[in-house]
Design a protein around this motif. Structure first.
Motif, PDB file in Angstrom:
ATOM      1  N   HIS A 150       0.660  -1.210   0.017  1.00 37.38           N
ATOM      2  CA  HIS A 150      -0.048  -0.179  -0.091  1.00 37.38           C
ATOM      3  C   HIS A 150       0.928   1.420  -0.123  1.00 37.38           C
ATOM      4  O   HIS A 150       0.461   2.407  -0.489  1.00 37.38           O
ATOM      5  CB  HIS A 150      -0.877   0.135   1.352  1.00 37.38           C
ATOM      6  N   GLN A 151       2.137   0.948   0.598  1.00 40.73           N
ATOM      7  CA  GLN A 151       3.171   2.132   0.400  1.00 40.73           C
ATOM      8  C   GLN A 151       3.487   2.417  -0.952  1.00 40.73           C
ATOM      9  O   GLN A 151       3.629   3.546  -1.430  1.00 40.73           O
ATOM     10  CB  GLN A 151       4.287   1.936   1.612  1.00 40.73           C
ATOM     11  N   ALA A 152       3.718   1.240  -1.709  1.00 41.94           N
ATOM     12  CA  ALA A 152       4.197   1.462  -3.165  1.00 41.94           C
ATOM     13  C   ALA A 152       3.196   2.010  -4.013  1.00 41.94           C
ATOM     14  O   ALA A 152       3.265   3.064  -4.771  1.00 41.94           O
ATOM     15  CB  ALA A 152       4.513  -0.025  -3.487  1.00 41.94           C
ATOM     16  N   TYR A 153       2.048   1.671  -3.627  1.00 45.40           N
ATOM     17  CA  TYR A 153       0.538   2.156  -4.340  1.00 45.40           C
ATOM     18  C   TYR A 153       0.495   3.588  -4.381  1.00 45.40           C
ATOM     19  O   TYR A 153       0.245   4.502  -5.253  1.00 45.40           O
ATOM     20  CB  TYR A 153      -0.685   1.392  -4.143  1.00 45.40           C
ATOM     21  N   SER A 154       0.620   4.177  -3.000  1.00 45.76           N
ATOM     22  CA  SER A 154       0.842   5.479  -2.527  1.00 45.76           C
ATOM     23  C   SER A 154       1.595   6.344  -3.259  1.00 45.76           C
ATOM     24  O   SER A 154       1.264   7.393  -3.788  1.00 45.76           O
ATOM     25  CB  SER A 154       0.739   5.591  -1.170  1.00 45.76           C
ATOM     26  N   LEU A 155       2.837   5.733  -3.130  1.00 47.43           N
ATOM     27  CA  LEU A 155       4.010   6.463  -3.916  1.00 47.43           C
ATOM     28  C   LEU A 155       3.638   6.377  -5.509  1.00 47.43           C
ATOM     29  O   LEU A 155       4.035   7.576  -6.101  1.00 47.43           O
ATOM     30  CB  LEU A 155       5.269   5.752  -3.676  1.00 47.43           C
ATOM     31  N   PHE A 156       3.190   5.448  -5.910  1.00 44.18           N
ATOM     32  CA  PHE A 156       2.846   5.400  -7.214  1.00 44.18           C
ATOM     33  C   PHE A 156       1.794   6.672  -7.865  1.00 44.18           C
ATOM     34  O   PHE A 156       2.025   7.331  -8.717  1.00 44.18           O
ATOM     35  CB  PHE A 156       2.387   4.137  -7.865  1.00 44.18           C
ATOM     36  N   HIS A 157       0.696   6.788  -6.834  1.00 37.87           N
ATOM     37  CA  HIS A 157      -0.287   7.701  -7.322  1.00 37.87           C
ATOM     38  C   HIS A 157       0.210   9.159  -7.125  1.00 37.87           C
ATOM     39  O   HIS A 157      -0.163   9.977  -7.666  1.00 37.87           O
ATOM     40  CB  HIS A 157      -1.368   7.254  -6.178  1.00 37.87           C
ATOM     41  N   LEU A 158       1.399   9.342  -6.386  1.00 36.13           N
ATOM     42  CA  LEU A 158       1.892  10.559  -6.091  1.00 36.13           C
ATOM     43  C   LEU A 158       3.150  10.906  -7.355  1.00 36.13           C
ATOM     44  O   LEU A 158       3.873  11.469  -7.159  1.00 36.13           O
ATOM     45  CB  LEU A 158       2.308  10.587  -4.653  1.00 36.13           C
ATOM     46  N   ARG A 159       3.182   9.909  -7.904  1.00 38.89           N
ATOM     47  CA  ARG A 159       4.123   9.857  -9.082  1.00 38.89           C
ATOM     48  C   ARG A 159       5.640   9.931  -8.825  1.00 38.89           C
ATOM     49  O   ARG A 159       6.484  10.353  -9.293  1.00 38.89           O
ATOM     50  CB  ARG A 159       4.090  11.024 -10.010  1.00 38.89           C
ATOM     51  N   ASN A 160       5.829   9.480  -7.484  1.00 38.60           N
ATOM     52  CA  ASN A 160       7.179   9.095  -7.119  1.00 38.60           C
ATOM     53  C   ASN A 160       7.617   7.576  -7.369  1.00 38.60           C
ATOM     54  O   ASN A 160       7.886   6.813  -6.377  1.00 38.60           O
ATOM     55  CB  ASN A 160       7.076   9.485  -5.673  1.00 38.60           C
ATOM     56  N   TYR A 161       8.057   7.615  -8.607  1.00 37.27           N
ATOM     57  CA  TYR A 161       8.437   6.138  -9.251  1.00 37.27           C
ATOM     58  C   TYR A 161       9.555   5.573  -8.811  1.00 37.27           C
ATOM     59  O   TYR A 161       9.530   4.600  -8.524  1.00 37.27           O
ATOM     60  CB  TYR A 161       8.386   6.589 -10.761  1.00 37.27           C
ATOM     61  N   ASN A 162      10.599   6.614  -8.473  1.00 36.30           N
ATOM     62  CA  ASN A 162      11.866   6.117  -7.720  1.00 36.30           C
ATOM     63  C   ASN A 162      11.561   5.325  -6.497  1.00 36.30           C
ATOM     64  O   ASN A 162      12.221   4.235  -6.168  1.00 36.30           O
ATOM     65  CB  ASN A 162      12.918   7.198  -7.606  1.00 36.30           C
ATOM     66  N   ALA A 163      10.984   5.867  -5.605  1.00 34.43           N
ATOM     67  CA  ALA A 163      10.733   5.402  -4.065  1.00 34.43           C
ATOM     68  C   ALA A 163       9.773   4.289  -4.377  1.00 34.43           C
ATOM     69  O   ALA A 163       9.884   3.253  -3.694  1.00 34.43           O
ATOM     70  CB  ALA A 163      10.158   6.652  -3.113  1.00 34.43           C
ATOM     71  N   ASP A 166      11.606   1.303  -5.343  1.00 32.69           N
ATOM     72  CA  ASP A 166      12.466   0.757  -4.030  1.00 32.69           C
ATOM     73  C   ASP A 166      11.500  -0.321  -3.380  1.00 32.69           C
ATOM     74  O   ASP A 166      12.105  -1.266  -2.727  1.00 32.69           O
ATOM     75  CB  ASP A 166      13.196   2.178  -3.148  1.00 32.69           C
ATOM     76  N   VAL A 167      10.237   0.107  -3.054  1.00 37.05           N
ATOM     77  CA  VAL A 167       9.495  -0.563  -2.292  1.00 37.05           C
ATOM     78  C   VAL A 167       9.104  -1.899  -3.015  1.00 37.05           C
ATOM     79  O   VAL A 167       9.000  -3.151  -2.299  1.00 37.05           O
ATOM     80  CB  VAL A 167       8.243   0.219  -1.736  1.00 37.05           C
ATOM     81  N   ILE A 168       8.858  -1.573  -4.363  1.00 28.90           N
ATOM     82  CA  ILE A 168       8.539  -2.977  -4.869  1.00 28.90           C
ATOM     83  C   ILE A 168       9.735  -4.173  -4.946  1.00 28.90           C
ATOM     84  O   ILE A 168       9.426  -5.020  -4.929  1.00 28.90           O
ATOM     85  CB  ILE A 168       8.167  -2.471  -6.473  1.00 28.90           C
ATOM     86  N   HIS A 169      11.006  -3.430  -4.938  1.00 30.22           N
ATOM     87  CA  HIS A 169      12.175  -4.354  -4.927  1.00 30.22           C
ATOM     88  C   HIS A 169      12.259  -4.940  -3.750  1.00 30.22           C
ATOM     89  O   HIS A 169      12.675  -6.042  -3.764  1.00 30.22           O
ATOM     90  CB  HIS A 169      13.428  -3.303  -5.159  1.00 30.22           C
ATOM     91  N   PRO A 173      12.626  -8.918  -4.972  1.00 30.56           N
ATOM     92  CA  PRO A 173      14.074  -8.638  -5.170  1.00 30.56           C
ATOM     93  C   PRO A 173      14.502  -8.695  -6.796  1.00 30.56           C
ATOM     94  O   PRO A 173      15.651  -8.178  -7.293  1.00 30.56           O
ATOM     95  CB  PRO A 173      14.553  -9.635  -4.433  1.00 30.56           C
ATOM     96  N   ILE A 174      13.476  -9.440  -7.594  1.00 33.76           N
ATOM     97  CA  ILE A 174      14.122  -9.463  -8.764  1.00 33.76           C
ATOM     98  C   ILE A 174      13.581  -8.338  -9.707  1.00 33.76           C
ATOM     99  O   ILE A 174      13.962  -8.393 -11.063  1.00 33.76           O
ATOM    100  CB  ILE A 174      13.934 -10.863  -9.618  1.00 33.76           C
ATOM    101  N   TRP A 175      12.825  -7.472  -9.210  1.00 35.15           N
ATOM    102  CA  TRP A 175      12.003  -6.511 -10.093  1.00 35.15           C
ATOM    103  C   TRP A 175      13.492  -5.422 -10.672  1.00 35.15           C
ATOM    104  O   TRP A 175      14.127  -4.987  -9.737  1.00 35.15           O
ATOM    105  CB  TRP A 175      11.252  -5.589  -8.980  1.00 35.15           C
ATOM    106  N   ILE A 176      13.305  -5.163 -11.838  1.00 39.68           N
ATOM    107  CA  ILE A 176      13.982  -4.169 -12.457  1.00 39.68           C
ATOM    108  C   ILE A 176      13.446  -2.969 -12.290  1.00 39.68           C
ATOM    109  O   ILE A 176      12.335  -2.805 -13.120  1.00 39.68           O
ATOM    110  CB  ILE A 176      14.504  -4.624 -13.835  1.00 39.68           C
ATOM    111  N   PRO A 177      13.820  -1.776 -11.706  1.00 36.59           N
ATOM    112  CA  PRO A 177      13.357  -0.641 -11.653  1.00 36.59           C
ATOM    113  C   PRO A 177      12.821  -0.136 -12.924  1.00 36.59           C
ATOM    114  O   PRO A 177      13.779  -0.380 -14.161  1.00 36.59           O
ATOM    115  CB  PRO A 177      14.090   0.391 -10.897  1.00 36.59           C
ATOM    116  N   SER A 178      11.822   0.748 -12.926  1.00 34.47           N
ATOM    117  CA  SER A 178      11.199   1.294 -14.381  1.00 34.47           C
ATOM    118  C   SER A 178      10.647   2.573 -13.985  1.00 34.47           C
ATOM    119  O   SER A 178      10.134   3.046 -13.069  1.00 34.47           O
ATOM    120  CB  SER A 178      10.178   0.395 -14.994  1.00 34.47           C
ATOM    121  N   ARG A 187       3.181  -4.367 -12.355  1.00 33.16           N
ATOM    122  CA  ARG A 187       3.797  -4.944 -11.266  1.00 33.16           C
ATOM    123  C   ARG A 187       3.101  -4.934  -9.977  1.00 33.16           C
ATOM    124  O   ARG A 187       3.049  -5.751  -9.202  1.00 33.16           O
ATOM    125  CB  ARG A 187       5.308  -4.694 -11.196  1.00 33.16           C
ATOM    126  N   LEU A 188       2.609  -3.806  -9.790  1.00 30.77           N
ATOM    127  CA  LEU A 188       1.742  -3.702  -8.464  1.00 30.77           C
ATOM    128  C   LEU A 188       0.588  -4.510  -8.249  1.00 30.77           C
ATOM    129  O   LEU A 188       0.264  -5.083  -7.273  1.00 30.77           O
ATOM    130  CB  LEU A 188       1.418  -2.173  -8.348  1.00 30.77           C
TER     131      LEU A 188
END
Length: 196
Positions: A150-163, A166-169, A173-178, A187-188
């Motif tokens: 839910h933290q990752a979803y919230s960051l996504f909705h705020l368009r903070n893709y880098n953070a 990080d939470v998705i990773h 752990p095999i997630w390649i940031p995008s 992915r979410l």
């Protein structure tokens, strides 16, 4: 050789039988007293039992009768389960100063459901700091992975893709940031299906 009961032996035998019977009855009474003296269930425990059995209306009524921060957290979780999000939010906010981890965990979900993404992130950060291995004791299916998701979803909705990456990773752990919102959202959604 035969054993013959004279009146003296007969009296001793009867006395022994009466004593043994008396002691057996006393032991049974003592056992019954011990078993009946078990601590009665507290009103808070009873309310949580109703919650765990998904008897939300009954749990809500029981929590409402208790004046303790833990009961207010119970009201928040119950209102959340009954889709009364503004009410749940009010309960969780009213006990925020008590720093109860279960209250902040519930707040993550209710803030996210109401699109209060910044507050959902703050609540999730509190839970993660307070209890990195968090599991909601009244519903073991809710744990730290749900908080992170839910933290990752919230960051996504705020368009903070880098953070968000990080939470998705942390969850995968095999997630390649995008930086592609469509890929991140896919992915979410996959993670959401995994943790349901």
């Amino acid at each position: 050789m035969s054993f013959h009961f004279d009146s003296k032996n007969k009296a001793a035998f009867i006395d022994g039988l009466i004593f043994t019977t008396f002691m057996s009855i006393m032991a049974l009474i003592l056992l019954m007293l011990i078993l009946s003296c078990e601590d009665p269930i507290s009103p808070l425990e009873e309310a949580w039992e109703k919650y765990e059995k998904r008897a939300y209306s009954e749990a809500y009524a029981l929590f409402s009768e208790i004046e303790r921060p833990e009961a207010v957290v119970g009201l928040g979780w119950t209102a959340l389960r009954m889709d009364s999000f503004p009410e749940a939010e009010a309960f969780f906010e009213s006990v925020a100063a008590d720093s109860l981890t279960d209250g902040y965990a519930g707040s993550v979900f209710v803030k996210w459901r109401q699109d209060h993404f910044t507050q959902a992130i703050e609540a999730s950060q509190f839970v993660r700091r307070r209890d990195p291995e968090y599991i909601f004791s009244h519903d073991k299916s809710i744990n730290i992975s749900d908080i992170k998701l839910h933290q990752a979803y919230s960051l996504f909705h705020l368009r903070n893709y880098n953070a968000c990456n990080d939470v998705i990773h942390e969850l995968d752990p095999i997630w390649i940031p995008s930086n592609d919102p469509a890929l991140i959202l896919v992915r979410l959604e996959m993670l959401y299906a995994q943790y349901r």
